[in-house]
Design a protein around this motif. Structure first.
Motif, PDB file in Angstrom:
ATOM      1  N   GLU A  21       0.830  -1.200   0.000  1.00 64.30           N
ATOM      2  CA  GLU A  21       0.000   0.000   0.000  1.00 64.30           C
ATOM      3  C   GLU A  21       0.868   1.255   0.000  1.00 64.30           C
ATOM      4  O   GLU A  21       2.000   1.249   0.491  1.00 64.30           O
ATOM      5  CB  GLU A  21      -0.896   0.014   1.249  1.00 64.30           C
ATOM      6  CG  GLU A  21      -1.859  -1.150   1.336  1.00 64.30           C
ATOM      7  CD  GLU A  21      -3.081  -0.972   0.453  1.00 64.30           C
ATOM      8  OE1 GLU A  21      -3.174   0.084  -0.205  1.00 64.30           O
ATOM      9  OE2 GLU A  21      -3.920  -1.875   0.429  1.00 64.30           O
ATOM     10  N   ARG A  22       0.318   2.335  -0.546  1.00 66.02           N
ATOM     11  CA  ARG A  22       0.989   3.621  -0.419  1.00 66.02           C
ATOM     12  C   ARG A  22       0.885   4.078   1.029  1.00 66.02           C
ATOM     13  O   ARG A  22      -0.009   3.653   1.778  1.00 66.02           O
ATOM     14  CB  ARG A  22       0.359   4.651  -1.348  1.00 66.02           C
ATOM     15  CG  ARG A  22      -1.145   4.816  -1.160  1.00 66.02           C
ATOM     16  CD  ARG A  22      -1.641   6.063  -1.855  1.00 66.02           C
ATOM     17  NE  ARG A  22      -3.079   6.109  -1.998  1.00 66.02           N
ATOM     18  CZ  ARG A  22      -3.945   6.305  -1.028  1.00 66.02           C
ATOM     19  NH1 ARG A  22      -3.531   6.429   0.207  1.00 66.02           N
ATOM     20  NH2 ARG A  22      -5.246   6.349  -1.264  1.00 66.02           N
ATOM     21  N   SER A  24       0.114   6.574   4.255  1.00 62.94           N
ATOM     22  CA  SER A  24      -0.971   7.501   4.565  1.00 62.94           C
ATOM     23  C   SER A  24      -0.633   8.210   5.865  1.00 62.94           C
ATOM     24  O   SER A  24      -0.462   7.555   6.904  1.00 62.94           O
ATOM     25  CB  SER A  24      -2.298   6.753   4.704  1.00 62.94           C
ATOM     26  OG  SER A  24      -3.353   7.641   5.003  1.00 62.94           O
ATOM     27  N   PRO A  25      -0.456   9.530   5.808  1.00 59.36           N
ATOM     28  CA  PRO A  25      -0.608  10.415   4.646  1.00 59.36           C
ATOM     29  C   PRO A  25       0.532  10.227   3.662  1.00 59.36           C
ATOM     30  O   PRO A  25       1.515   9.547   3.959  1.00 59.36           O
ATOM     31  CB  PRO A  25      -0.579  11.820   5.276  1.00 59.36           C
ATOM     32  CG  PRO A  25       0.257  11.639   6.512  1.00 59.36           C
ATOM     33  CD  PRO A  25      -0.082  10.275   7.028  1.00 59.36           C
ATOM     34  N   TYR A  26       0.404  10.846   2.486  1.00 56.78           N
ATOM     35  CA  TYR A  26       1.425  10.717   1.465  1.00 56.78           C
ATOM     36  C   TYR A  26       1.539  12.017   0.669  1.00 56.78           C
ATOM     37  O   TYR A  26       0.606  12.813   0.597  1.00 56.78           O
ATOM     38  CB  TYR A  26       1.097   9.570   0.498  1.00 56.78           C
ATOM     39  CG  TYR A  26      -0.129   9.835  -0.349  1.00 56.78           C
ATOM     40  CD1 TYR A  26      -0.045  10.565  -1.531  1.00 56.78           C
ATOM     41  CD2 TYR A  26      -1.392   9.369   0.034  1.00 56.78           C
ATOM     42  CE1 TYR A  26      -1.175  10.832  -2.295  1.00 56.78           C
ATOM     43  CE2 TYR A  26      -2.514   9.622  -0.717  1.00 56.78           C
ATOM     44  CZ  TYR A  26      -2.403  10.364  -1.888  1.00 56.78           C
ATOM     45  OH  TYR A  26      -3.525  10.632  -2.639  1.00 56.78           O
ATOM     46  N   GLN A 165      -2.131  13.471  -0.396  1.00 58.19           N
ATOM     47  CA  GLN A 165      -3.378  13.130   0.265  1.00 58.19           C
ATOM     48  C   GLN A 165      -4.061  14.417   0.711  1.00 58.19           C
ATOM     49  O   GLN A 165      -3.443  15.259   1.374  1.00 58.19           O
ATOM     50  CB  GLN A 165      -3.127  12.225   1.465  1.00 58.19           C
ATOM     51  CG  GLN A 165      -4.407  11.664   2.075  1.00 58.19           C
ATOM     52  CD  GLN A 165      -4.118  10.617   3.130  1.00 58.19           C
ATOM     53  OE1 GLN A 165      -3.562  10.920   4.170  1.00 58.19           O
ATOM     54  NE2 GLN A 165      -4.477   9.383   2.853  1.00 58.19           N
ATOM     55  N   GLY A 169      -8.216  13.253   3.865  1.00 55.59           N
ATOM     56  CA  GLY A 169      -7.886  11.848   3.661  1.00 55.59           C
ATOM     57  C   GLY A 169      -8.796  11.171   2.667  1.00 55.59           C
ATOM     58  O   GLY A 169      -8.818   9.938   2.578  1.00 55.59           O
ATOM     59  N   LYS A 176     -13.659   8.341   1.229  1.00 58.54           N
ATOM     60  CA  LYS A 176     -12.459   7.652   1.703  1.00 58.54           C
ATOM     61  C   LYS A 176     -12.003   6.675   0.626  1.00 58.54           C
ATOM     62  O   LYS A 176     -12.806   5.921   0.074  1.00 58.54           O
ATOM     63  CB  LYS A 176     -12.748   6.918   3.011  1.00 58.54           C
ATOM     64  CG  LYS A 176     -11.530   6.246   3.636  1.00 58.54           C
ATOM     65  CD  LYS A 176     -11.887   5.615   4.961  1.00 58.54           C
ATOM     66  CE  LYS A 176     -10.705   4.867   5.573  1.00 58.54           C
ATOM     67  NZ  LYS A 176      -9.582   5.766   5.880  1.00 58.54           N
ATOM     68  N   GLY A 178      -8.888   3.885  -1.166  1.00 61.14           N
ATOM     69  CA  GLY A 178      -7.904   2.859  -0.842  1.00 61.14           C
ATOM     70  C   GLY A 178      -8.466   1.663  -0.116  1.00 61.14           C
ATOM     71  O   GLY A 178      -7.716   0.887   0.495  1.00 61.14           O
ATOM     72  N   THR A 339      -4.141   8.087  -6.172  1.00 64.37           N
ATOM     73  CA  THR A 339      -3.617   9.266  -5.484  1.00 64.37           C
ATOM     74  C   THR A 339      -4.352  10.494  -6.001  1.00 64.37           C
ATOM     75  O   THR A 339      -4.764  10.537  -7.159  1.00 64.37           O
ATOM     76  CB  THR A 339      -2.106   9.434  -5.708  1.00 64.37           C
ATOM     77  OG1 THR A 339      -1.829   9.404  -7.108  1.00 64.37           O
ATOM     78  CG2 THR A 339      -1.319   8.323  -5.025  1.00 64.37           C
TER      79      THR A 339
END
Length: 447
Positions: A21-22, A24-26, A165, A169, A176, A178, A339
């Motif tokens: 996963e990426r 979070s936050p990113y 992000q 979020g 929301k 992801g 993203t």
């Protein structure tokens, strides 16, 4: 190597982006490069090898950011990959996304002639994605990648998109994101849905058996194809004001407005799925990764809880198609990495402010045609499989600009929303291949 689920994945050789996963936050950056000099192109690959993370180290990236590198067909050719090897890639990859736009429904406002240049042309050769938990780490890695490129006069940056992000979020539509990713056998990541077994590794990573029990077609030689994955990149502009205005005009109050939005998406804005919370938003449920994906649709065949035409249900019907036996949903699952780019449209604003905002979608899988293209054309753009041939996905379906319709099953009489305008416009895209680290070394040392 990981053998936790019975398959040995060579995690040290697989780029991390397909399996993890990426953050979070990113914050992140996507770069597209053009190779004008073959020797410089191979030297670039050699340098990128030092900053690419593997599936074995993704939890702690060496440089504080996660880097994924992929190549288009034109990029592999620019590096000097032999034609025999180029011909061994999938037909869809060789053709490229722009050539398949009409098939994908990227027509009208979403047609390639309106894409951001040079996306969709033979001038895009290398795609680099950098994601980090904060701006400082991102800047350090991007600067390193840029310095490597700037020292090579035969390499040019032709496109860039920054992303981050949003403060909420959520996506630009307010939902929301992801949620609902499949787990991959051998990746070490447990499934987020206890009702679904992990996907066989060959659905995502080349060189391993897939859900059919066979090895998926793999580019030759083996060192080039094994442990690689196809990557679908799409920049999607979102018409947030039009979406809000459409809901406002068809709702009697704010509660009904939120419900209509949830029916179209399949989840409430806080992330709670309609399959578990059909009547009200439940932010606690939506934010719980152990519960917000733990459901199926088999107990809701007519869509009274979650409409069968809702975006989330179309993109992943789960067990909803098990009854007729015509489709094995597991053959069409893929990894999705979304993203956001551009600032939020302030709350309550119903008029377009002219600012570009939207989502960069990245899909990873071993089969472009039966994963991304099948889902896009058969489930999102068409309504035949749900018994509504004239309906497309209410958010991302179609693309021609023609109005759509959307049915909400309810008692005693269903509700049918008409003249649903397009809320998403394709701004560009590419089919890429993310090779293994071994393959990148092979590319760097081509004779």
């Amino acid at each position: 190597m990981s053998t936790a689920e019975g398959v040995a994945l060579e995690l040290d050789d697989i780029q991390s982006g397909a399996l993890h996963e990426r953050p979070s936050p990113y914050v992140g950056t996507y770069l597209m490069l053009r190779i004008d000099d073959r020797a410089d192109g191979r030297e670039l690959v050699r340098r990128l090898l030092t900053i690419v993370d593997t599936g074995a180290q993704a939890a702690e990236p060496a440089l504080g950011a996660w880097v994924t590198v992929a190549f288009t067909y034109h990029g592999l050719r620019a590096l000097g990959v032999p034609q025999e090897s180029l011909d061994s890639f999938s037909p869809e990859f060789r053709e490229g996304m722009a050539a398949r736009a009409e098939h994908l429904g990227d027509t009208g406002e979403s047609a390639p002639e309106h894409w951001e240049k040079p996306l969709g042309t033979d001038q895009v050769h290398v795609a680099i994605a950098v994601l980090a938990p904060d701006a400082e780490h991102l800047r350090a890695v991007v600067d390193r990648a840029r310095s490597a490129q700037e020292e090579l006069p035969g390499i040019a940056v032709v496109w860039r998109q920054d992303c981050y992000q949003l403060p909420t979020g959520r996506t630009s539509f307010g939902f929301k994101d992801g949620i609902g990713q499949p787990s991959v056998d051998g990746s070490g990541r447990p499934p987020s849905n206890p009702h679904e077994a992990p996907l066989r590794a060959g659905e995502i990573i080349l060189g391993y058996p897939d859900e059919t029990g066979e090895l998926p077609p793999m580019p030759a030689p083996d060192i080039l194809g094994r442990n690689g994955t196809y990557v679908v990149f799409r920049k999607l502009h979102t018409k947030v004001a039009a979406y809000r205005r459409y809901l406002r005009e068809r709702a009697a109050n704010r509660n009904e407005e939120a419900l209509l939005g949830a029916k179209m998406v399949g989840r409430w804005q806080g992330g709670a799925p309609l399959g578990l919370s059909p009547d009200r938003d439940d932010p606690e449920l939506g934010s719980d990764p152990h519960r917000n994906n733990a459901f199926l649709y088999g107990d809701d065949p007519r869509g009274f809880k979650c409409p069968v035409g809702a975006h989330a249900r179309r993109a992943n019907p789960r067990d909803a198609l098990d009854g007729d036996g015509s489709v094995d949903v597991r053959l069409h699952r893929m990894i999705r990495r979304g993203t956001s780019y551009g600032p939020m449209l302030p709350d309550g604003i119903l008029d377009d402010d002219g600012v570009d905002r939207g989502i960069v979608f990245v899909f990873a899988g071993a089969h472009i045609k039966r994963q991304f293209e099948f889902v896009k054309t058969q489930w999102l753009n068409d309504g035949i499989f749900i018994g509504a041939p004239r309906e497309a996905d209410p958010l991302v379906g179609g693309g021609s600009g023609e109005p759509n319709s959307f049915t909400i099953p309810q008692r005693p009489i269903r509700r049918r929303l008409t003249d649903v305008p397009p809320f998403v416009v394709t701004r560009g895209g590419e089919y890429c291949f993310a090779p293994s680290l071994s393959a990148m070394r092979w590319l760097a040392e081509l004779p």
